[in-house]
Design a protein around this motif. Structure first.
Motif, PDB file in Angstrom:
ATOM      1  N   PRO A  50       0.834  -1.210   0.000  1.00 20.92           N
ATOM      2  CA  PRO A  50       0.000   0.000   0.000  1.00 20.92           C
ATOM      3  C   PRO A  50       0.870   1.261   0.000  1.00 20.92           C
ATOM      4  O   PRO A  50       1.941   1.294   0.609  1.00 20.92           O
ATOM      5  N   ASP A  51       0.405   2.285  -0.695  1.00 22.12           N
ATOM      6  CA  ASP A  51       1.151   3.543  -0.802  1.00 22.12           C
ATOM      7  C   ASP A  51       1.530   4.110   0.552  1.00 22.12           C
ATOM      8  O   ASP A  51       2.620   4.646   0.723  1.00 22.12           O
ATOM      9  N   ASP A  52       0.635   3.974   1.545  1.00 24.79           N
ATOM     10  CA  ASP A  52       0.921   4.569   2.856  1.00 24.79           C
ATOM     11  C   ASP A  52       1.985   3.803   3.643  1.00 24.79           C
ATOM     12  O   ASP A  52       2.433   4.257   4.694  1.00 24.79           O
ATOM     13  N   GLU A  53       2.435   2.640   3.148  1.00 23.90           N
ATOM     14  CA  GLU A  53       3.506   1.881   3.795  1.00 23.90           C
ATOM     15  C   GLU A  53       4.821   1.938   3.010  1.00 23.90           C
ATOM     16  O   GLU A  53       5.830   1.397   3.449  1.00 23.90           O
ATOM     17  N   GLU A 106       7.117   4.335   2.268  1.00 17.90           N
ATOM     18  CA  GLU A 106       8.288   4.973   2.898  1.00 17.90           C
ATOM     19  C   GLU A 106       8.875   4.121   4.013  1.00 17.90           C
ATOM     20  O   GLU A 106      10.084   4.086   4.201  1.00 17.90           O
ATOM     21  N   ARG A 107       8.038   3.416   4.725  1.00 22.45           N
ATOM     22  CA  ARG A 107       8.497   2.608   5.860  1.00 22.45           C
ATOM     23  C   ARG A 107       9.303   1.379   5.406  1.00 22.45           C
ATOM     24  O   ARG A 107      10.162   0.899   6.131  1.00 22.45           O
ATOM     25  N   GLN A 150       7.011   4.554  -7.947  1.00 21.32           N
ATOM     26  CA  GLN A 150       5.884   5.382  -7.520  1.00 21.32           C
ATOM     27  C   GLN A 150       5.322   6.172  -8.700  1.00 21.32           C
ATOM     28  O   GLN A 150       5.938   6.243  -9.762  1.00 21.32           O
TER      29      GLN A 150
END
Length: 144
Positions: free
Chosen positions: A72-75, A77-78, A100
């Motif tokens: 998922p996009d929200d993960e 960077e982590r 991206q």
């Protein structure tokens, strides 16, 4: 990695992966690749990891059952730095901008649900006369 096509046929694909411990693996793929489309429909996958350079009869392998997904996009960077670092001198490190936005590749993850090993039928401890697989419980086999 084994996935299932829409018509129910098994499909296997080699993937270069980055492990994160024993329970997560990351790889880079196109969402348009057949195995990626299969994962979008049926996220259950199977995998086998082994040393393909080992002499015949000496290789060992771990078999994995997992649930796979496009990260998922929200993960992103982590996990991107760990997932994309080179493991071998000849391996390419993917820059973030190639994974991206309008770029054609994405980061994928498999969450391992089961680990097993091949046991020869003649194994003196676990052999049953025929080759089999032995599920390994990493929680109870961890030193502690």
């Amino acid at each position: 990695m084994g996935t299932v096509d829409p018509d129910g046929r098994p499909r296997v694909s080699p993937v270069y992966y980055a492990p994160d411990g024993y329970d997560h693996l990351y790889w880079i793929s196109s969402p348009d690749a057949q195995h990626s489309r299969n994962i979008a429909e049926r996220p259950e996958v199977s995998m086998v990891i082994f040393d393909s350079t080992a002499p015949i009869g000496t290789a060992r392998a771990v078999y994995l059952l997992a649930t796979a997904e496009r990260l998922p996009d929200d993960e992103f960077e982590r996990h991107v730095d760990h997932a994309c670092r080179a493991r071998f001198p000849e391996q390419r490190v993917f820059p973030r901008d190639e994974l991206q936005g309008s770029a054609p590749l994405r980061l994928y993850r498999a969450r391992v649900t089961e680990h097993s090993v091949h046991v020869r039928g003649s194994d003196p401890v676990h052999g049953k006369g025929i080759d089999s697989r032995l599920v390994v419980d990493l929680e109870s086999s961890a030193p502690g």
